[in-house]
Design a protein around this motif. Structure first.
Motif, PDB file in Angstrom:
ATOM      1  N   LEU A 162       0.820  -1.207   0.000  1.00 48.10           N
ATOM      2  CA  LEU A 162       0.000   0.000   0.000  1.00 48.10           C
ATOM      3  C   LEU A 162       0.851   1.252   0.000  1.00 48.10           C
ATOM      4  O   LEU A 162       0.542   2.242  -0.633  1.00 48.10           O
ATOM      5  CB  LEU A 162      -0.893   0.015   1.241  1.00 48.10           C
ATOM      6  CG  LEU A 162      -1.940  -1.068   1.179  1.00 48.10           C
ATOM      7  CD1 LEU A 162      -2.513  -1.329   2.548  1.00 48.10           C
ATOM      8  CD2 LEU A 162      -3.035  -0.679   0.222  1.00 48.10           C
ATOM      9  N   GLY A 163       1.937   1.170   0.720  1.00 45.34           N
ATOM     10  CA  GLY A 163       2.821   2.328   0.751  1.00 45.34           C
ATOM     11  C   GLY A 163       2.232   3.455   1.556  1.00 45.34           C
ATOM     12  O   GLY A 163       1.028   3.524   1.764  1.00 45.34           O
ATOM     13  N   VAL A 164       3.055   4.301   2.021  1.00 40.90           N
ATOM     14  CA  VAL A 164       2.588   5.502   2.707  1.00 40.90           C
ATOM     15  C   VAL A 164       3.011   6.666   1.838  1.00 40.90           C
ATOM     16  O   VAL A 164       4.180   6.983   1.741  1.00 40.90           O
ATOM     17  CB  VAL A 164       3.222   5.624   4.100  1.00 40.90           C
ATOM     18  CG1 VAL A 164       2.657   6.828   4.835  1.00 40.90           C
ATOM     19  CG2 VAL A 164       2.969   4.355   4.895  1.00 40.90           C
ATOM     20  N   PRO A 165       2.051   7.257   1.123  1.00 39.58           N
ATOM     21  CA  PRO A 165       2.410   8.214   0.087  1.00 39.58           C
ATOM     22  C   PRO A 165       3.196   9.435   0.597  1.00 39.58           C
ATOM     23  O   PRO A 165       4.113   9.879  -0.048  1.00 39.58           O
ATOM     24  CB  PRO A 165       1.087   8.653  -0.496  1.00 39.58           C
ATOM     25  CG  PRO A 165       0.071   7.705   0.015  1.00 39.58           C
ATOM     26  CD  PRO A 165       0.613   7.088   1.252  1.00 39.58           C
ATOM     27  N   ARG A 168      -7.581  14.614  -7.076  1.00 36.41           N
ATOM     28  CA  ARG A 168      -7.909  13.185  -7.112  1.00 36.41           C
ATOM     29  C   ARG A 168      -9.051  12.950  -8.094  1.00 36.41           C
ATOM     30  O   ARG A 168      -9.986  13.742  -8.166  1.00 36.41           O
ATOM     31  CB  ARG A 168      -8.358  12.700  -5.723  1.00 36.41           C
ATOM     32  CG  ARG A 168      -7.238  12.593  -4.718  1.00 36.41           C
ATOM     33  CD  ARG A 168      -6.372  11.371  -4.990  1.00 36.41           C
ATOM     34  NE  ARG A 168      -5.172  11.386  -4.178  1.00 36.41           N
ATOM     35  CZ  ARG A 168      -5.115  10.994  -2.910  1.00 36.41           C
ATOM     36  NH1 ARG A 168      -6.200  10.564  -2.312  1.00 36.41           N
ATOM     37  NH2 ARG A 168      -3.978  11.021  -2.252  1.00 36.41           N
ATOM     38  N   VAL A 171     -15.796   9.633  -1.909  1.00 31.61           N
ATOM     39  CA  VAL A 171     -15.778   9.623  -0.441  1.00 31.61           C
ATOM     40  C   VAL A 171     -14.464   9.035   0.051  1.00 31.61           C
ATOM     41  O   VAL A 171     -13.852   9.526   1.001  1.00 31.61           O
ATOM     42  CB  VAL A 171     -16.970   8.802   0.109  1.00 31.61           C
ATOM     43  CG1 VAL A 171     -16.877   8.664   1.611  1.00 31.61           C
ATOM     44  CG2 VAL A 171     -18.274   9.470  -0.277  1.00 31.61           C
ATOM     45  N   ARG A 172     -14.013   7.979  -0.622  1.00 27.00           N
ATOM     46  CA  ARG A 172     -12.765   7.360  -0.221  1.00 27.00           C
ATOM     47  C   ARG A 172     -11.611   8.360  -0.356  1.00 27.00           C
ATOM     48  O   ARG A 172     -10.780   8.496   0.530  1.00 27.00           O
ATOM     49  CB  ARG A 172     -12.491   6.139  -1.105  1.00 27.00           C
ATOM     50  CG  ARG A 172     -11.375   5.267  -0.569  1.00 27.00           C
ATOM     51  CD  ARG A 172     -11.028   4.169  -1.548  1.00 27.00           C
ATOM     52  NE  ARG A 172     -10.258   4.692  -2.653  1.00 27.00           N
ATOM     53  CZ  ARG A 172     -10.342   4.255  -3.896  1.00 27.00           C
ATOM     54  NH1 ARG A 172     -11.206   3.319  -4.206  1.00 27.00           N
ATOM     55  NH2 ARG A 172      -9.590   4.779  -4.837  1.00 27.00           N
ATOM     56  N   HIS A 173     -11.613   9.085  -1.480  1.00 18.93           N
ATOM     57  CA  HIS A 173     -10.558  10.080  -1.671  1.00 18.93           C
ATOM     58  C   HIS A 173     -10.630  11.164  -0.602  1.00 18.93           C
ATOM     59  O   HIS A 173      -9.604  11.605  -0.096  1.00 18.93           O
ATOM     60  CB  HIS A 173     -10.682  10.724  -3.046  1.00 18.93           C
ATOM     61  CG  HIS A 173     -10.197   9.843  -4.152  1.00 18.93           C
ATOM     62  ND1 HIS A 173      -9.008   9.167  -4.093  1.00 18.93           N
ATOM     63  CD2 HIS A 173     -10.747   9.521  -5.346  1.00 18.93           C
ATOM     64  CE1 HIS A 173      -8.839   8.468  -5.206  1.00 18.93           C
ATOM     65  NE2 HIS A 173      -9.895   8.656  -5.975  1.00 18.93           N
ATOM     66  N   ALA A 180     -11.724  11.011   2.411  1.00 18.96           N
ATOM     67  CA  ALA A 180     -11.202  10.515   3.684  1.00 18.96           C
ATOM     68  C   ALA A 180      -9.684  10.395   3.626  1.00 18.96           C
ATOM     69  O   ALA A 180      -8.975  10.733   4.571  1.00 18.96           O
ATOM     70  CB  ALA A 180     -11.821   9.151   3.996  1.00 18.96           C
ATOM     71  N   ASP A 181      -9.217   9.933   2.494  1.00 22.76           N
ATOM     72  CA  ASP A 181      -7.779   9.762   2.324  1.00 22.76           C
ATOM     73  C   ASP A 181      -7.065  11.114   2.335  1.00 22.76           C
ATOM     74  O   ASP A 181      -6.002  11.278   2.932  1.00 22.76           O
ATOM     75  CB  ASP A 181      -7.531   9.029   1.003  1.00 22.76           C
ATOM     76  CG  ASP A 181      -6.110   8.541   0.898  1.00 22.76           C
ATOM     77  OD1 ASP A 181      -5.690   7.805   1.809  1.00 22.76           O
ATOM     78  OD2 ASP A 181      -5.425   8.889  -0.080  1.00 22.76           O
ATOM     79  N   THR A 229      -7.055  12.397   5.951  1.00 23.51           N
ATOM     80  CA  THR A 229      -6.214  11.711   6.923  1.00 23.51           C
ATOM     81  C   THR A 229      -4.770  11.559   6.446  1.00 23.51           C
ATOM     82  O   THR A 229      -3.839  11.843   7.192  1.00 23.51           O
ATOM     83  CB  THR A 229      -6.780  10.319   7.253  1.00 23.51           C
ATOM     84  OG1 THR A 229      -7.010   9.630   6.035  1.00 23.51           O
ATOM     85  CG2 THR A 229      -8.066  10.423   8.023  1.00 23.51           C
ATOM     86  N   ALA A 230      -4.584  11.152   5.201  1.00 27.77           N
ATOM     87  CA  ALA A 230      -3.216  10.888   4.744  1.00 27.77           C
ATOM     88  C   ALA A 230      -2.546  12.161   4.264  1.00 27.77           C
ATOM     89  O   ALA A 230      -1.400  12.439   4.595  1.00 27.77           O
ATOM     90  CB  ALA A 230      -3.218   9.863   3.633  1.00 27.77           C
TER      91      ALA A 230
END
Lengths: 622, 253, 401
Positions: free
Chosen positions: C15-18, C74, C84-86, C88-89, C92-93
């Motif tokens: 997955l990596g941590v971007p 994105r 929605v996923r983006h 949240a990402d 948080t990320a």
């Protein structure tokens, strides 16, 4: 009134023509190579764009420039077909059934971005055709002369193909191969050349369909997918491998469409799928299809399905352990991604029960995922259910739908069955889309958030993980239990299965229902993880996702779908973040994976291991 | 006591062609009956009507005196009819033993169980059947990779799994070496006599037929033209004419 | 050690941590922008270009609150669940301060619900759904572009002046099309109780069967037509209608048709005399617009589309709100957005406190052919603020906040 009826009939015939051109190319390719070419709509789009560029370049006002451009576009599309066949498909004819579908889907993705990069995002309204710019008066209405031309094109092409098939050796070979592929290879025909030429011919027909749209419709980047769905329908309604059937089906659908618009304007969304469902229920092999065209059995592609051995168990437990420990070490956003991935793993595993042990391909598995999500959302919205209760209702709703749809589906086989699942999925999708009062239409249902204790990301992740592990383990247990064996028996040899007292139809029906229930559980979880549901949850792309996950992991393995889900959805997600041209990269990755791992990821691993073991045995014996 | 199998006036046509036309015969427990005839005589059609794969247009099939005409194959099987196929039909993704276990599980009515490992069930009887047909050594191999002759033995074991009253064997020795053929039919005859199973089989190899069949039925163009012991049939002029190909009465080729 | 294990685990999970955790406060202010780039490129390519232009200009002038603006884009591929996923990402990320974007209505609504649930500001740039600020409106969501209701109301004003009494309707079969039709009928009937609607066609979005649809409309013999189709449906509808004479002797009132994204495709087929909403980019010579247009042309060697205006002004709005709030704190930003006034390329606009809708308007004019290309003529600007229901009605339409 009669005027209107006659005019609408002509309108229907005109739309039928392009549908037929694309469909008969697909049908011929399927007949000979047994490849379900997902990229056929993309070739149609390519034909349209190429024609636009070439016609504009050669001079649209000049008949020579226009028709010359169209012909060039057709030839170039045929060439694109050759490239696809030689570079990709030729390498994977030996791969399990439908694996080629995965490769052609990769091509779809690549071509989408190639078209965007080459022709830009704007729709291209092409020039009108010289000599067919205006209209004639028919039944007191103006009728475009180009539409009359198109009406003639269908039967003319049909006639030419008939001549080709009956008067040339190449055509006779195609017909023979469509009826019995083994026989043709036994005759010593150069099969490679036959396949390449057939693919080129089919691609050129798709290109012709696209090029002829130029004076009629704007060429655009969505042409590929909107065409491919309808063309599948036409091919299946007509009967696989039957060119005449494709024409009849195209006319049937074109004309019904034109009249559907008069009677029920909103029905255009699902009409073709309703027609297909009706035809397949009455005629399981389409209008003119023959039972023999379906590939029979899976002989030669099957290997033993063994429960996990020590090494695999350790590997699985380590992976699970990492998933359990993940929240302790990885940041929040990775937890969100992992939540999605475990949910998709359930979704993939549910489809795998059908595709692997069941031998049933479903092109519409998203229906049950979506109905699960809607089951949960409707429970929250209309019954005020808390999450726990809604998560129970999700599989219930999906399971009921699975039992109803499955009852019809298991009467069919192969691609026909797959297309009926697609039809039901589209009907479910259209219901969610159209029944605005209940489902909120395409705006969906919002506010489907988890209960308070499950709101923290980690809490919901553990909930999803726990349910996923239970469902996946349960599906695994089922596969190795008598029911799973009986299901597999029905797949391996329906004849033998019936002869030892197994009711294959009912076993498949039960499997269909179980798979729907499992997909519904995934859908319910997904609804709460996103907080909302939309018709896209059961749209075609979601069904394709499921197929890709299972195929990529390896159909004939039990761990395959889970690995496939993590690989495909993980890749998808990372690429979407990395590049604007993620579709190209994803498509290319799929194609490469397919060529490198023609048995799927897990399947290839098992195959390598089995080979190494037998080699070791051989040396030990010597 | 009625015979294990009795057919009365069976008939089936395909698009106007009479594949089977008014065939009546019977088979007794512990005896091997051969059904012979030239290609296209209607042997396989006849077989397929016996186990329910085809519905006859006319006539009756009785199993131990009870009509089973038109029942689905799986129901016919439940009543005690085992079957092997001209082109072997086994489960390629299972081992030899699992193939037999599957049949035993189905016979025990447990094929809908959702848990419990299938390959741990009915081990003893499966091993006994494999032993009987001489496949113990290959029990762990996948059916998909077996030699043809071995597949025929597996099929026999599968067909015996429901302790049948009647065994239908369509070309049981096709594709085998001559010695294997004799051995397989000897094995079949032994089992049939031991267990009191009536066996009906079709066969091309006359040596096999005359060596093992207790009685022989001769079909030609859908009609039963002769029946009796090997010796009787062998000497029947009509049989010689249409089947053994003397050419004397048919006017030459 | 800790970091090693983290990256090891994450790496193993493929997955990596971007991004590494970044320091807050001193660095740039980050905006997370989610849009359907691959699904709707025609509108969104110019949108993104102008977005980047606006950001560049603001940063060149020293940024906001002494910090530069930075945007993470994105692609949701047209799927609300991916949006929605983006979101949240991104939150948080990527640790973005503000979430913005959206073209499709369902994507906008999904993001708005996410924003409400997570108490994050969401600046909806383009989605047209009325529900976004009304029935599903919430404290954290603001919308820039004039809504379906507003654009329908602008056209009804003109439609009511037409003599036509028998109307036919064609609209894409999804929420936007249905809402536009609903408002148009409701508002027109209010202004003109004597009109009737004699035919309605709802082709599937992007899949119009143009010939048959035109014939079905023709059969109803309407005096005027209200069109809501756009993009490829519009092009196919117009071509079929032109050949078959559907538009001859009939008034046509049409949503969004004057936006260059759609008008340009029509080219020489552009029907003349349609009453349309849109954006006359070439002829709009107000100083604020000329400044914007020149800058856009200089950077991209292309003229701006309506998407460009929306993208540009979304960044301007965010910058203005940041300046007003003096903080990236989302609660303060929400308060700042309420009643926020700033100057746009179309003139001064305001984010209304009552429903979080901006008063950005649209141009209403007539379609015409000039040198084989479609243009808008006789146009005038309609201030969005004047085409919204009364405050009392708005309060009823926006129940729970």
């Amino acid at each position: 009134m009669l005027d209107l009826v006659l005019t609408q009939t002509l309108n229907g015939l005109a739309s039928a023509s392009s549908l037929f051109l694309v469909a008969c190319g697909l049908s011929i390719i399927f007949g000979v190579t047994r490849i379900v070419n997902f990229a056929h709509g993309s070739l149609y789009m390519l034909g349209g764009y190429l024609a636009f560029t070439l016609v504009t370049w050669l001079g649209p006002a000049d008949p020579l420039g226009f028709w010359g451009g169209v012909i060039l576009a057709v030839l170039l599309t045929g060439l694109a077909g050759v490239l696809i066949e030689v570079l990709i498909l030729r390498r994977i004819y030996q791969a399990p059934e439908l694996f080629q579908l995965l490769a052609t889907f990769g091509v779809v993705l690549m071509l989408q971005d190639i078209a965007l990069a080459t022709w830009g995002p704007e729709d291209k309204l092409g020039p009108r055709a010289p000599g067919f710019r205006s209209f004639v008066i028919l039944f007191d209405n103006r009728f475009p002369s180009y539409e009359l031309f198109l009406i003639a094109v269908g039967p003319v092409v049909l006639g030419l193909i008939w001549l080709l098939f009956h008067r040339t050796r190449w055509g006779v070979l195609i017909r023979a191969a469509t009826q019995d592929r083994e026989m043709v290879s036994a005759l010593g025909v150069n099969q490679r050349l036959l396949f390449t030429s057939v693919f080129a011919f089919g691609a050129a027909l798709a290109g012709l369909g696209g090029a002829l749209q130029l004076p009629r419709e704007a060429i655009n980047l969505h042409m590929d997918l909107s065409m491919i769905a309808e063309v599948f329908v036409v091919v299946v309604v007509g009967g696989l491998g039957s060119v005449t059937g494709a024409y009849l089906a195209a006319v049937l659908i074109g004309v019904l469409h034109a009249f559907g618009i008069l009677v029920l304007p909103k029905i255009t969304l699902v009409l073709v799928f309703l027609v297909m469902a009706a035809v397949l229920i009455v005629r399981p092999h389409g209008l003119l299809g023959k039972a023999g065209v379906e590939p029979r059995g899976h002989a030669g592609q099957l290997f033993l399905l063994r429960p996990a051995d020590g090494a695999a168990k350790v590997f699985g437990l380590v992976a699970l352990g990492m998933l359990v420990l993940a929240p302790l070490v990885v940041p929040d956003h990775v937890i969100l991604t992992l939540t999605d991935l475990v949910i998709f793993a359930v979704f993939a595993a549910s489809l795998h029960l059908l595709m692997g042990p069941g031998g049933i391909t479903s092109f519409g598995h998203a229906a049950y995922f979506g109905l699960g999500a809607y089951g949960a959302a409707l429970a929250v919205k209309w019954l005020g259910s808390p999450m726990e209760e809604a998560l129970m209702l999700a599989p219930l709703m999906a399971g009921i739908a699975g039992a109803i749809f499955g009852w019809f589906c298991v009467r069919l086989s192969g691609v026909y069955l797959a297309m009926l699942t697609l039809a039901f999925a589209q009907i479910a999708w259209a219901t969610a889309f159209q029944w605005v009062d209940l489902t909120g239409g395409d705006n969906g249902i919002l506010g489907v958030w988890p209960s308070v204790w499950a709101v923290p990301k980690t809490a919901f992740y553990y909930l999803a993980l726990a349910i996923a592990v239970i469902v996946i383990v349960a599906l695994r247990v089922i596969i190795f239990a008598p029911f799973g064996y009986a299901l597999r028996a029905g797949r391996d040899s329906p004849l033998r299965a019936e002869a030892i007292g197994l009711d294959v139809g009912r076993l498949q029906w039960a499997a269909f229902t179980i798979a729907a229930v499992a997909a519904g559980i995934a859908g319910g979880l997904f609804a709460f993880s996103k907080g909302s549901v939309f018709p896209t949850y059961m749209a075609i792309p979601r069904s394709v996702d499921a197929l890709l996950m299972v195929l990529l992991g390896g159909v004939q393995t039990v761990a395959g779908p889970v690995v496939g889900a993590f690989a495909y959805m993980g890749l998808n997600e990372q690429l979407m973040k990395l590049t604007a041209y993620w579709r190209f990269v994803l498509g290319l990755s799929i194609v490469l994976l397919v060529v490198l791992f023609p048995r799927g990821l897990v399947g290839t691993w098992l195959y390598w291991r089995a080979r190494r073991e037998s080699a070791a045995q051989a040396t030990a014996a010597a | 006591m009625p015979p294990v199998l009795e057919t009365r006036d069976l008939a089936k046509s395909f698009g106007g062609v009479k594949a089977v036309d008014g065939v009546s015969f019977s088979a007794e427990a512990g005896r091997l009956v051969a059904l012979i005839g030239p290609n296209g005589a209607g042997k396989t059609t006849c077989f397929n009507m016996l186990n329910g794969q085809l519905k006859p247009d006319r006539g009756e099939v009785l199993l131990a005196g009870k009509p089973i005409t038109g029942l689905a194959p799986r129901k016919v099987w439940r009543l005690g009819v085992g079957r092997t196929f001209q082109i072997t039909a086994t489960f390629a993704s299972m081992t030899v033993r699992e193939n037999v276990q599957m049949a035993l599980i189905s016979h025990a009515g447990k094929s809908w169980r959702l848990f419990g490992r299938a390959d741990q069930r009915r081990l003893e009887p499966a091993n006994a059947l494999l032993d009987q047909v001489g496949m113990t050594a290959q029990a762990e191999r996948a059916c998909g990779v077996l030699a043809y002759g071995d597949l025929k033995r597996v099929e026999l074991a599968i067909a015996l799994a429901n302790a049948p009253k009647l065994l239908l064997m369509d070309e049981p020795t096709a594709g085998m070496a001559p010695q294997e053929r004799i051995a397989l039919m000897a094995l079949t005859a032994r089992i049939a006599r031991q267990r009191g199973i009536a066996v009906l089989f079709t066969e091309h190899d006359m040596d096999v037929v005359f060596a093992h069949a207790d009685s022989v039925l001769v079909l030609d163009r859908g009609r039963l033209i002769a029946s009796g012991t090997s010796a009787e049939v062998r000497n029947d002029p009509q049989v010689r004419a249409v089947y053994l190909g003397s050419g004397a009465t048919s006017g030459g080729h | 050690m800790q970091i090693d294990r983290r990256s090891f685990v994450a790496g193993t999970l493929a997955l990596g941590v971007p991004q590494l955790v970044r320091a807050q406060g001193a660095g740039p202010i980050r905006i997370g922008e989610v849009n359907s780039y691959t699904a709707q490129p025609a509108f969104l390519k110019p949108y993104r270009q102008a977005w980047e232009l606006a950001q560049e200009q603001i940063n060149a002038a020293g940024g906001v609150l002494g910090r530069k603006l930075e945007t993470v884009f994105r692609d949701d591929a047209g799927k609300p669940e991916d949006a929605v996923r983006h979101a949240a990402d991104l939150a948080t990320a990527e640790k973005v301060d503000i979430i913005a974007g959206g073209f499709l209505s369902n994507v906008g609504l999904a993001l708005a619900d996410y924003a409400n649930q997570n108490k994050r500001l969401y600046v909806a740039s383009e989605p047209l759904a009325d529900a976004l600020v009304w029935s599903k409106g919430n404290r954290y969501t603001f919308r820039l572009r004039p809504s379906t209701y507003m654009q329908a109301a602008m056209l009804v004003e003109e439609a009511a002046k037409l003599p036509a009494k028998k109307w036919a309707i064609v609209a894409p079969n999804y929420e936007y099309g249905q809402s536009a039709v609903k408002w148009f009928k409701e508002l027109l009937l209010k202004a003109r109780p004597d009109v009737t609607f004699v035919a309605e066609q709802f082709p599937a979005l992007g899949r119009i069967d143009a010939g048959a649809t035109v014939q079905a409309l023709e059969a109803a013999k309407p005096e005027a037509i209200f069109n809501v189709t756009f993009a490829v449906d519009l092009a196919n509808f117009v071509r079929a209608g032109n050949t078959r004479g559907l538009f001859e002797g009939r008034q046509v009132v049409s949503m969004l048709t004057g936006e260059p994204e759609y008008l340009d495709t029509l080219g020489a087929e552009t029907p003349e005399g349609w009453i349309i909403t849109g954006y006359p980019h070439a002829d709009l010579q107000t100083p604020e617009h000329v400044r914007f247009r020149d800058a856009y042309k200089a950077k991209y060697n292309d003229y701006p589309r309506l998407g460009s205006v929306v993208g540009y002004e979304t960044v301007q709005a965010i910058a203005a709100a940041l300046a007003k709030a003096g903080s990236t704190d989302n609660e303060k930003l929400v308060d700042a957005f309420e009643g926020l006034k700033f100057g746009s390329a179309f003139g001064p606009i305001e984010f209304r406190k009552i429903d979080h809708q901006s008063t950005l308007g649209a141009y209403v004019g007539k379609s015409a052919l000039k040198n084989g290309k479609g243009v808008m003529v006789d146009w005038s600007y309609r201030d969005g603020g004047k085409y919204l229901p009364s405050d009392d009605e708005v309060r009823k339409l926006r129940p729970a906040v």
